[in-house]
Design a protein around this motif. Structure first.
Motif, short mmCIF file in Angstrom:
data_model
loop_
_atom_site.label_atom_id
_atom_site.label_comp_id
_atom_site.label_asym_id
_atom_site.label_seq_id
_atom_site.Cartn_x
_atom_site.Cartn_y
_atom_site.Cartn_z
N GLY A 1 0.79 -1.22 0.00
CA GLY A 1 0.00 0.00 0.00
C GLY A 1 0.82 1.27 0.00
N VAL A 2 2.08 1.21 0.40
CA VAL A 2 2.85 2.42 0.61
C VAL A 2 3.56 2.88 -0.66
CG1 VAL A 2 4.69 3.45 1.96
CG2 VAL A 2 3.19 1.77 3.02
N ASP A 3 4.47 2.07 -1.18
CA ASP A 3 5.32 2.49 -2.29
C ASP A 3 5.49 1.32 -3.26
OD1 ASP A 3 7.05 3.79 -3.93
OD2 ASP A 3 8.74 3.76 -2.55
N GLN A 4 5.13 1.52 -4.50
CA GLN A 4 5.21 0.46 -5.50
C GLN A 4 6.58 0.36 -6.16
OE1 GLN A 4 2.96 -1.76 -6.03
NE2 GLN A 4 1.34 -0.88 -4.80
N LYS A 5 7.50 1.28 -5.86
CA LYS A 5 8.79 1.31 -6.56
C LYS A 5 9.92 0.72 -5.74
CE LYS A 5 7.37 5.24 -9.27
NZ LYS A 5 7.56 6.62 -9.62
N ARG A 6 9.63 -0.26 -4.91
CA ARG A 6 10.68 -0.92 -4.13
C ARG A 6 11.27 -2.10 -4.89
NH1 ARG A 6 7.37 -2.10 0.70
NH2 ARG A 6 6.22 -0.19 0.70
N SER A 7 12.53 -2.36 -4.64
CA SER A 7 13.16 -3.50 -5.28
C SER A 7 12.67 -4.79 -4.63
CB SER A 7 14.68 -3.41 -5.16
OG SER A 7 15.07 -3.60 -3.81
N ALA A 8 12.97 -5.91 -5.26
CA ALA A 8 12.55 -7.20 -4.72
C ALA A 8 13.19 -7.45 -3.36
CB ALA A 8 12.93 -8.31 -5.69
N ALA A 9 14.44 -7.06 -3.20
CA ALA A 9 15.12 -7.25 -1.91
C ALA A 9 14.47 -6.41 -0.81
CB ALA A 9 16.60 -6.89 -2.04
N GLU A 10 14.11 -5.17 -1.13
CA GLU A 10 13.46 -4.31 -0.14
C GLU A 10 12.10 -4.87 0.28
OE1 GLU A 10 15.28 0.03 -1.40
OE2 GLU A 10 13.46 -0.69 -2.38
N GLN A 11 11.35 -5.41 -0.67
CA GLN A 11 10.06 -6.01 -0.35
C GLN A 11 10.24 -7.23 0.55
OE1 GLN A 11 7.63 -6.80 -3.75
NE2 GLN A 11 8.02 -4.79 -4.63
N PHE A 12 11.25 -8.05 0.23
CA PHE A 12 11.50 -9.25 1.04
C PHE A 12 11.91 -8.88 2.45
CE2 PHE A 12 14.25 -12.62 2.64
CZ PHE A 12 13.38 -13.69 2.57
N TYR A 13 12.78 -7.89 2.60
CA TYR A 13 13.22 -7.47 3.92
C TYR A 13 12.07 -6.90 4.74
CZ TYR A 13 18.03 -8.12 2.40
OH TYR A 13 19.21 -8.65 1.93
N GLU A 14 11.14 -6.21 4.07
CA GLU A 14 9.97 -5.68 4.76
C GLU A 14 9.12 -6.81 5.32
OE1 GLU A 14 5.85 -3.49 3.63
OE2 GLU A 14 7.65 -2.82 2.60
N LEU A 15 8.97 -7.89 4.56
CA LEU A 15 8.19 -9.04 5.03
C LEU A 15 8.90 -9.76 6.17
CD1 LEU A 15 7.03 -10.50 1.63
CD2 LEU A 15 5.62 -9.34 3.32
N ALA A 16 10.23 -9.74 6.17
CA ALA A 16 10.99 -10.47 7.17
C ALA A 16 10.94 -9.82 8.55
CB ALA A 16 12.45 -10.60 6.73
N ILE A 17 10.77 -8.50 8.60
CA ILE A 17 10.75 -7.84 9.91
C ILE A 17 9.38 -7.68 10.46
CG2 ILE A 17 12.60 -6.40 10.65
CD1 ILE A 17 12.16 -4.45 8.58
#
Length: 47
Positions: free
Chosen positions: A31-47
């Motif tokens: 919902g926040v930002d659609q321009k994140r890299s795959a690594a940034e999205q994965f790290y967001e899910l991990a925390i």
């Protein structure tokens, strides 16, 4: 290949692989930002 030790571990590992495939295909909706890299999205899910 030795296989998985138990069903719980297999489920966790396979679901993680599926999430990575979804991120790589651009199917994850954030919902926040659609321009994140795959690594940034994965790290967001991990925390």
């Amino acid at each position: 290949m030795l296989g998985f030790k138990n069903f719980r571990c297999a489920r966790i590992i396979l679901s993680g692989i599926e999430v990575m495939h979804m991120i790589a295909k651009g199917q994850m909706q954030t919902g926040v930002d659609q321009k994140r890299s795959a690594a940034e999205q994965f790290y967001e899910l991990a925390i």
